[in-house]
Motif scaffolding. Structure first.
Motif, mmCIF file in Angstrom:
data_model
loop_
_atom_site.group_PDB
_atom_site.id
_atom_site.type_symbol
_atom_site.label_atom_id
_atom_site.label_comp_id
_atom_site.label_asym_id
_atom_site.label_seq_id
_atom_site.Cartn_x
_atom_site.Cartn_y
_atom_site.Cartn_z
ATOM 1 N N LEU A 73 0.816 -1.212 0.000
ATOM 2 C CA LEU A 73 0.000 0.000 0.000
ATOM 3 C C LEU A 73 0.854 1.270 0.000
ATOM 4 O O LEU A 73 0.414 2.318 -0.481
ATOM 5 C CB LEU A 73 -0.917 0.019 1.226
ATOM 6 N N ASN A 74 2.051 1.201 0.568
ATOM 7 C CA ASN A 74 2.921 2.387 0.671
ATOM 8 C C ASN A 74 2.143 3.555 1.295
ATOM 9 O O ASN A 74 2.097 4.675 0.760
ATOM 10 C CB ASN A 74 3.465 2.783 -0.703
ATOM 11 N N ALA A 75 1.546 3.308 2.442
ATOM 12 C CA ALA A 75 0.660 4.280 3.072
ATOM 13 C C ALA A 75 1.376 5.319 3.925
ATOM 14 O O ALA A 75 0.792 6.360 4.248
ATOM 15 C CB ALA A 75 -0.362 3.548 3.941
ATOM 16 N N VAL A 103 1.296 9.177 3.123
ATOM 17 C CA VAL A 103 -0.020 9.770 3.341
ATOM 18 C C VAL A 103 -0.298 9.931 4.839
ATOM 19 O O VAL A 103 -0.787 10.971 5.291
ATOM 20 C CB VAL A 103 -1.121 8.923 2.684
ATOM 21 N N ARG A 117 -9.033 -1.133 -3.000
ATOM 22 C CA ARG A 117 -8.513 0.193 -2.695
ATOM 23 C C ARG A 117 -8.875 0.557 -1.256
ATOM 24 O O ARG A 117 -9.911 0.149 -0.734
ATOM 25 C CB ARG A 117 -9.101 1.236 -3.642
ATOM 26 N N LYS A 176 -9.368 4.052 1.036
ATOM 27 C CA LYS A 176 -9.556 5.486 0.897
ATOM 28 C C LYS A 176 -9.558 6.143 2.277
ATOM 29 O O LYS A 176 -10.325 5.731 3.162
ATOM 30 C CB LYS A 176 -10.877 5.792 0.184
ATOM 31 N N TYR A 212 -7.555 10.254 -0.075
ATOM 32 C CA TYR A 212 -6.453 9.639 -0.803
ATOM 33 C C TYR A 212 -6.771 8.168 -1.026
ATOM 34 O O TYR A 212 -7.132 7.443 -0.096
ATOM 35 C CB TYR A 212 -5.148 9.775 -0.017
ATOM 36 N N THR A 213 -6.652 7.745 -2.273
ATOM 37 C CA THR A 213 -6.921 6.366 -2.637
ATOM 38 C C THR A 213 -5.607 5.612 -2.765
ATOM 39 O O THR A 213 -4.735 5.985 -3.553
ATOM 40 C CB THR A 213 -7.694 6.279 -3.960
ATOM 41 N N LEU A 214 -5.468 4.554 -1.975
ATOM 42 C CA LEU A 214 -4.285 3.708 -1.990
ATOM 43 C C LEU A 214 -4.682 2.328 -2.488
ATOM 44 O O LEU A 214 -5.767 1.841 -2.194
ATOM 45 C CB LEU A 214 -3.693 3.581 -0.588
ATOM 46 N N CYS A 260 -2.748 -1.695 -3.515
ATOM 47 C CA CYS A 260 -1.524 -2.482 -3.475
ATOM 48 C C CYS A 260 -0.757 -2.346 -4.791
ATOM 49 O O CYS A 260 -1.247 -2.776 -5.844
ATOM 50 C CB CYS A 260 -1.839 -3.948 -3.196
ATOM 51 N N LYS A 293 -0.293 0.307 -6.487
ATOM 52 C CA LYS A 293 -0.887 1.316 -7.378
ATOM 53 C C LYS A 293 -0.442 2.716 -6.983
ATOM 54 O O LYS A 293 -0.076 2.973 -5.832
ATOM 55 C CB LYS A 293 -2.413 1.214 -7.344
ATOM 56 N N LEU A 307 -0.682 6.595 -5.929
ATOM 57 C CA LEU A 307 -1.558 7.365 -5.051
ATOM 58 C C LEU A 307 -2.462 8.280 -5.869
ATOM 59 O O LEU A 307 -2.039 8.884 -6.848
ATOM 60 C CB LEU A 307 -0.696 8.207 -4.103
#
Length: 419
Positions: free
Chosen positions: A265-267, A270, A299, A301, A365-367, A369, A371, A373
């Protein structure tokens, strides 16, 4: 990174005022009938639409479900019609709505139009369902709706937080294989992580004008291949019980995902920015959303809002405070700035303290896997407008210099027939 705009139109909440238009039960679509007078033959198109046909067939055992079908079902049908869904698609989705949505909307309003029983906070007037229409530059339209399933005992000591109805509804869809690709892994993970125990009391101190502090709302995007199920989850009540912020509550839930999902996700950029925005702009995170798909396709959000309308705020939101520069080679930024100024030009840089919570511009913000940002902005258009006609006039101004493939005309026709 891409940018997009969601203009939220309050009038799309299907309210009891629709009762006065119930007598109009047909659409003019393709079909023929003829009459002759001498050598002249007149051919007219006079066939009933899918909603009217289903309405002549369906009979609900519950008067409440019948009411919601008569009002909100009709609204939904008109949106599908004007958004360009085929007759087969309309029949499919209206049948699903009749079976799985209308019966879940709780008690009908009383004779004066007042909400009875559980009051859903998802719409300004407490109506338990919210319709929306998403369109894109290629002329495609996607109708969507969101609602909170309301159980018979919602708000009583046996179900104080109305938790039981959603769980039953989701399980029913899964068991009957009603949603293509439905997967409940993330639903189970996040509801277990952020929702309070079923027996916790819902006190007014935890509820404010715009956002429930606990619970779930279900939503469906009506794709041409069938609906896609989403869930919106409110973590505020459990966060308060633990003495932490809603952002911290959601951070914990994300970081407790299986490691491969969390890393994909690389969250963290964010989440770091949301911490900064909480201090800089007094941002509040009220909810988050998930797709009920397998995690690699789903996703996540993250939603927040602040009482700021300056261009500095807008650009900070889109770039994560400079962490993710935008691609300025596209028209998206200029389009977004024009849209922002059109609807918020007369607003102060910071909204007054007595402004309704819904007036604060929001973003999410939509994350996904693996994908990219995607930041998006949403506005309550009616806050800066005098009427529905004013909202439509401003939308027409915006699209007058941009391609819309006639979508604004279809949108307006749908609104005028509904309202």
């Amino acid at each position: 990174m891409t940018a997009a705009v969601h203009a939220v139109h309050e009038s799309f909440a299907a309210t009891p005022m629709l009762q006065e238009r119930q007598q109009d039960t047909s659409f003019r679509t393709n079909g023929t009938s003829s009459s002759s007078k001498g050598d002249e033959v007149e051919v007219r198109t006079v066939t009933l639409g899918p909603w009217a046909t289903l309405n002549q067939t369906l009979q609900f055992r519950s008067a409440d479900a019948q009411f919601w079908w008569n009002t909100t079902g009709r609204t939904y049908a008109k949106l599908l019609h004007y958004a360009g869904y085929t007759s087969a698609e309309q029949y499919r989705e209206l049948t699903f709505y009749a079976l799985f949505a209308a019966p879940e909307l709780g008690l009908a309003p009383d004779a004066a139009g007042r909400v009875q029983g559980w009051r859903s906070p998802g719409t300004p007037d407490g109506t338990p369902i919210d319709f929306s229409w998403e369109w894109s530059t290629d002329g495609r339209a996607t109708v969507r709706y969101a609602f909170e399933p309301i159980g018979r005992h919602a708000g009583t000591p046996s179900d104080p937080l109305n938790r039981q109805a959603t769980d039953r509804w989701v399980s029913r869809l899964s068991e009957q294989d009603m949603i293509p690709g439905l997967d409940l892994e993330w639903y189970r993970h996040f509801t277990q992580q952020v929702l309070p125990p079923d027996d916790m009391d819902r006190s007014d101190q935890f509820i404010e004008e715009t956002t429930p502090k606990a619970g779930t709302v279900v939503a469906l995007d009506i794709e041409k291949t069938g609906p896609v199920l989403k869930m919106y989850i409110y973590p505020g009540l459990k966060a308060r019980e633990l003495g932490i912020s809603t952002l911290q509550m959601v951070q914990q839930a994300i970081r407790n995902l299986p490691r491969v999902q969390y890393e994909a996700l690389n969250a963290e950029p964010v989440l770091d920015w949301l911490e900064e925005a909480t201090v800089k702009y007094d941002c509040e995170m009220g909810l988050f959303g998930i797709d009920c798909l397998v995690p690699e396709d789903a996703r996540l959000k993250l939603y927040a809002r602040a009482p700021h309308v300056s261009m500095e705020y807008l650009m900070d939101v889109l770039t994560l405070g400079g962490r993710a520069p935008l691609d300025e080679s596209t028209d998206a930024i200029a389009d977004l700035q024009d849209f922002w100024n059109l609807f918020l030009a007369d607003a102060p840089a910071v909204l007054p303290a007595d402004a309704p919570g819904r007036a604060s511009p929001g973003f999410y913000y939509t994350l996904g896997c693996g994908k990219a940002l995607s930041p998006k902005i949403y506005l309550l258009a009616s806050y800066g407008c005098k009427s529905d006609s004013d909202v439509l006039a401003k939308l027409r101004t915006f699209f007058s210099t941009r391609r819309s493939d006639g979508m604004i005309d279809r949108y307006e026709k749908a609104l005028r027939e509904i309202l």
